[in-house]
Motif scaffolding. Structure first.
Motif, PDB file in Angstrom:
ATOM      1  N   PRO A   1      47.755  33.066  24.175  1.00 12.14           N
ATOM      2  CA  PRO A   1      47.163  31.774  24.547  1.00 12.14           C
ATOM      3  C   PRO A   1      47.539  31.269  25.941  1.00 12.14           C
ATOM      4  O   PRO A   1      46.719  30.603  26.577  1.00 12.14           O
ATOM      5  N   VAL A   2      48.713  31.599  26.466  1.00 12.23           N
ATOM      6  CA  VAL A   2      49.029  31.134  27.823  1.00 12.23           C
ATOM      7  C   VAL A   2      48.113  31.775  28.860  1.00 12.23           C
ATOM      8  O   VAL A   2      48.055  31.313  29.999  1.00 12.23           O
ATOM      9  N   LEU A   3      47.423  32.843  28.463  1.00  5.96           N
ATOM     10  CA  LEU A   3      46.532  33.514  29.426  1.00  5.96           C
ATOM     11  C   LEU A   3      45.067  33.146  29.216  1.00  5.96           C
ATOM     12  O   LEU A   3      44.197  33.617  29.944  1.00  5.96           O
ATOM     13  N   PHE A   4      44.783  32.295  28.200  1.00  2.99           N
ATOM     14  CA  PHE A   4      43.378  31.998  27.888  1.00  2.99           C
ATOM     15  C   PHE A   4      42.642  31.411  29.086  1.00  2.99           C
ATOM     16  O   PHE A   4      41.501  31.749  29.368  1.00  2.99           O
ATOM     17  N   ARG A   5      43.311  30.514  29.822  1.00  2.00           N
ATOM     18  CA  ARG A   5      42.610  29.852  30.941  1.00  2.00           C
ATOM     19  C   ARG A   5      42.347  30.842  32.069  1.00  2.00           C
ATOM     20  O   ARG A   5      41.360  30.722  32.789  1.00  2.00           O
TER      21      ARG A   5
ATOM     22  N   VAL B   1      54.259  32.165  31.797  1.00  3.06           N
ATOM     23  CA  VAL B   1      53.989  33.598  31.700  1.00  3.06           C
ATOM     24  C   VAL B   1      55.229  34.350  32.165  1.00  3.06           C
ATOM     25  O   VAL B   1      55.703  34.147  33.277  1.00  3.06           O
ATOM     26  N   ASN B   2      55.770  35.194  31.279  1.00  3.00           N
ATOM     27  CA  ASN B   2      56.959  35.954  31.664  1.00  3.00           C
ATOM     28  C   ASN B   2      56.634  37.436  31.721  1.00  3.00           C
ATOM     29  O   ASN B   2      55.490  37.842  31.504  1.00  3.00           O
ATOM     30  N   THR B   3      57.642  38.251  32.003  1.00  5.86           N
ATOM     31  CA  THR B   3      57.375  39.683  32.147  1.00  5.86           C
ATOM     32  C   THR B   3      56.906  40.302  30.841  1.00  5.86           C
ATOM     33  O   THR B   3      56.262  41.354  30.856  1.00  5.86           O
ATOM     34  N   SER B   4      57.205  39.656  29.708  1.00  7.43           N
ATOM     35  CA  SER B   4      56.741  40.216  28.437  1.00  7.43           C
ATOM     36  C   SER B   4      55.224  40.132  28.318  1.00  7.43           C
ATOM     37  O   SER B   4      54.582  41.044  27.787  1.00  7.43           O
ATOM     38  N   HIS B   5      54.645  39.018  28.803  1.00  7.55           N
ATOM     39  CA  HIS B   5      53.181  38.928  28.793  1.00  7.55           C
ATOM     40  C   HIS B   5      52.574  40.014  29.679  1.00  7.55           C
ATOM     41  O   HIS B   5      51.597  40.680  29.313  1.00  7.55           O
ATOM     42  N   ILE B   6      53.173  40.176  30.863  1.00 10.13           N
ATOM     43  CA  ILE B   6      52.674  41.187  31.805  1.00 10.13           C
ATOM     44  C   ILE B   6      52.800  42.568  31.170  1.00 10.13           C
ATOM     45  O   ILE B   6      51.903  43.401  31.264  1.00 10.13           O
ATOM     46  N   HIS B   7      53.943  42.759  30.517  1.00  9.95           N
ATOM     47  CA  HIS B   7      54.194  44.033  29.848  1.00  9.95           C
ATOM     48  C   HIS B   7      53.117  44.329  28.805  1.00  9.95           C
ATOM     49  O   HIS B   7      52.609  45.439  28.709  1.00  9.95           O
TER      50      HIS B   7
END
Lengths: 485, 174
Positions: A166-170, A331-337
């Motif tokens: 959800p932090v990436l929805f926008r 957004v942290n490195t886990s999201h990027i991961h």
């Protein structure tokens, strides 16, 4: 709130301007008639085409054989691409052995040969005239389908009730904001094809259909009104989902309950059903029908895999950019991961489908199917196999490492290679049927990509600046903020 | 010198995690922790080095694909290049698409099996192996931390009592 940096804005405008100039140049320099084509071929006279003509004028007997064999090749290659015929035409010259000579009909044959030559020139003319159109078409469909990949990914995240995304929805909604612009331009190009501004789809030419039984039997499906109506329905359907989903997501921010979230869940599920059906048909209509003699059953999945992985890569690229500018606090490195894992996984999925399609046809080697790959291997060797290296070998070696998936510059590098690789993938799908051996990644192709890239950046980052980058009342937003892998 | 160890027994994984962190902070060396199920983050809290099994697996996969390539090149191309259904057997690359399914499966086979065997060897697991759990309850619902005693028995016992252990035992190890 994100503010569209003026630097990036002017960069995107420069890209669009450069792209427009290059596209215009491409159309301006395309040959207008067969006289110009003859000049172009004459300037290549050290190559094959000039030699053919030379032999025709000096040796009547040989010319006769050339015609005879050319005819034979043409019949046997009825199911192949037009450009394949041209290939054979050139090869025939060397392969012919003297078997029979009819001196009496030489002059008649010379007339015939002149007609053949004329036909050849017309054929090359169509290819050269197609070149700027095909370049525009590839870039346009590529960027539009990237947004579709993002939209499909977004819908899946909603329906799967993913706790991490959800932090990436926008960000995803920002990228899909390109969809309406992309689809309008794309639809206009389709209409121009139907109005005979180009020869991208040869089945749109009634002259071709009249003399081609294979295409004629498909005209119940491949006819302009039905084709354009399908395109309209698909594009409208996708755009409606995008519009309402983004709208509900914003409404959920201001709401006191989860009703808009539930609404989004339902329309996302509905959209995914609609999408998978339309995506399959879309791939037949807009890509496979460029080679109307050829068909493949897993083609829809193959196209889906190609733009789906590009879409995920685009999400990762935009996320990494926004994060580096300090806009995505949660957004942290886990999201990027996680995004990198999806890039990795779907790169392999694309390769799986690429190979399945290739290997099944290669193995059985049925003439009406194999021509598709013979054209590509003989004329597009580097792009055809280069795409596999860029879309499979490079990502699998670089993104297999857990630590690498969290390192920004490695991710950006892998992402750029994947996006370029999938552009080449679309190039490989569309170019052989439209320009044949006349392909080149030159001004037309690069300019078209630059134009759509500029438009993409402009539209996406304008849209990102319009709403807060963090959905406030999404039921999974807290989990997503604290996502840790 | 005696081989005395302390068995601090807990009945909750959260309490165990806190105890591990406290023990590390107090610089007592943890010999071993026994748990009935994987406790997330326990390895990090204990300061264990990350596993290198994945690297092993990658190397095994490379061996697998090399073996498959060598094997089929030898059999199908070098040793007896027959014409089987018109498949070109003049060079490996010409017939490669037909070999890919085997190359893939062998890569996975080698990577998976050799990694599992490596895991067994490194963790000393095999049939008829003597079980090593110091307290049968650790396979069901209790957590046990083992710490060596160096003439500071009283201090350690009171330390572990304070970390929420339900039971602290001092054992002579042979």
């Amino acid at each position: 709130m994100y503010t569209f940096s003026s630097k990036l804005k002017s960069f995107s405008i420069i890209l669009m301007a450069l792209g427009l100039l290059g596209i215009g140049y491409g159309f301006f320099t395309a040959p207008k008639n067969i006289q110009e084509v003859e000049k172009i071929l004459a300037s290549e006279s050290h190559g094959e085409h000039g030699e053919v003509k030379h032999e025709v004028t000096t040796d009547g007997a040989e010319a006769h054989e050339l015609v005879a064999s050319h005819k034979g090749v043409k019949e046997s290659a009825e199911t192949t691409e037009p450009n394949m015929v041209e290939e054979s035409h050139d090869e025939v010259k060397g392969a012919v052995a003297a078997t029979e000579t009819h001196e009496g009909v030489v002059s008649h044959d010379q007339v015939k040969e002149a007609a053949e030559h004329e036909e050849h020139l017309t054929h090359v003319l169509h290819q050269l005239q197609n070149k700027p159109w095909a370049a525009l078409y590839v870039a346009c469909i590529f960027f539009m389908l990237i947004t579709m990949g993002v939209l499909a990914f977004y819908a899946i995240q909603q329906v799967a009730q993913a706790g991490w995304s959800p932090v990436l929805f926008r960000v995803m909604q920002g990228i899909t904001a390109y969809l309406p612009y992309g689809s309008v331009i794309f639809f206009i190009i389709l209409i121009l094809c139907g109005l005979h501004f180009n020869h991208l789809f040869i089945w749109l030419d009634p002259e071709v259909v009249a003399h081609d039984e294979l295409i004629a039997t498909k005209s119940g499906y491949l006819n302009f009104p039905f084709w354009i109506a399908r395109a309209a329905i698909f594009l409208i359907g996708w755009n409606l989902y995008r519009y309402y989903s983004a709208k509900n997501c914003l409404a959920q921010d201001e709401s006191n309950d989860d009703s808009f979230y539930k609404k989004n869940f339902n329309i996302s599920a509905g959209f995914l059903v609609f999408f998978i059906v339309t995506e399959s048909i879309m791939s037949w209509d807009w890509i496979m029908s460029i080679d109307p003699h050829w068909f493949s059953t897993l083609f829809g999945w193959y196209v889906l895999a190609s733009f789906f992985v590009s879409g995920i890569t685009m999400i990762a690229m935009v996320t990494v950019y926004l994060k580096s500018r300090g806009y995505l606090e949660h957004v942290n490195t886990s999201h990027i991961h996680d995004l990198a894992k999806f890039m990795f996984g779907f790169s392999i999925f694309w390769t799986y489908l690429w190979f399945s399609q290739f290997m099944l046809i290669w193995y059985a080697n049925i003439p009406e199917e194999i021509t598709y790959f013979i054209t590509r291997i003989e004329l597009y060797n580097l792009p055809f196999f280069g795409a596999v290296v860029m879309n499979f070998v490079f990502p699998i070696l670089i993104l297999i490492n857990t630590d690498f998936k969290r390192i920004t510059w490695i991710l950006v590098m892998a992402g750029v290679v994947i996006l370029a690789g999938h552009y080449i993938d679309f190039f490989n799908m569309i170019m052989p049927g439209t320009v044949g051996d006349r392909w080149f990644i030159g001004i037309s192709e690069i300019a078209s990509v630059l134009f759509f890239l500029g438009l993409f950046i402009f539209v996406v980052f304008t849209a990102l600046a319009k709403s807060p980058l963090l959905p406030r009342r999404n039921p999974y937003i807290e989990e997503s903020k604290h996502f840790h892998y | 010198m005696s081989n005395k160890v302390i068995y601090a027994i807990y009945n909750d994984d959260d309490i165990l995690m806190d105890a591990v962190k406290q023990t590390r902070a107090a610089h007592h060396h943890i010999e071993e922790v026994f748990t009935p199920f994987p406790v997330h983050g326990l390895d990090k809290a204990m300061g264990l080095a990350p596993t290198r099994l994945a690297i092993c697996s990658f190397i095994y996969g490379c061996i697998g694909i090399s073996f498959a390539t060598w094997m089929m090149n030898y059999i199908m191309i070098q040793d007896w290049p027959q014409d089987i259904g018109g498949k070109p057997s003049f060079s490996y690359i010409e017939n490669m698409p037909a070999f890919v399914p085997i190359m893939f499966e062998m890569t996975v086979f080698f990577a998976a099996h050799l990694m599992v065997i490596t895991f067994y060897m490194r963790s000393r697991l095999w049939p008829f192996k003597q079980a090593e759990n110091p307290d049968v309850r650790t396979t069901d619902d209790h957590f046990l931390m083992e710490v060596a005693v160096h003439n500071n028995e009283e201090e350690l016992v009171s330390f572990f009592k304070s970390t929420g252990a339900v039971e602290v035992k001092v054992i002579e190890k042979h």
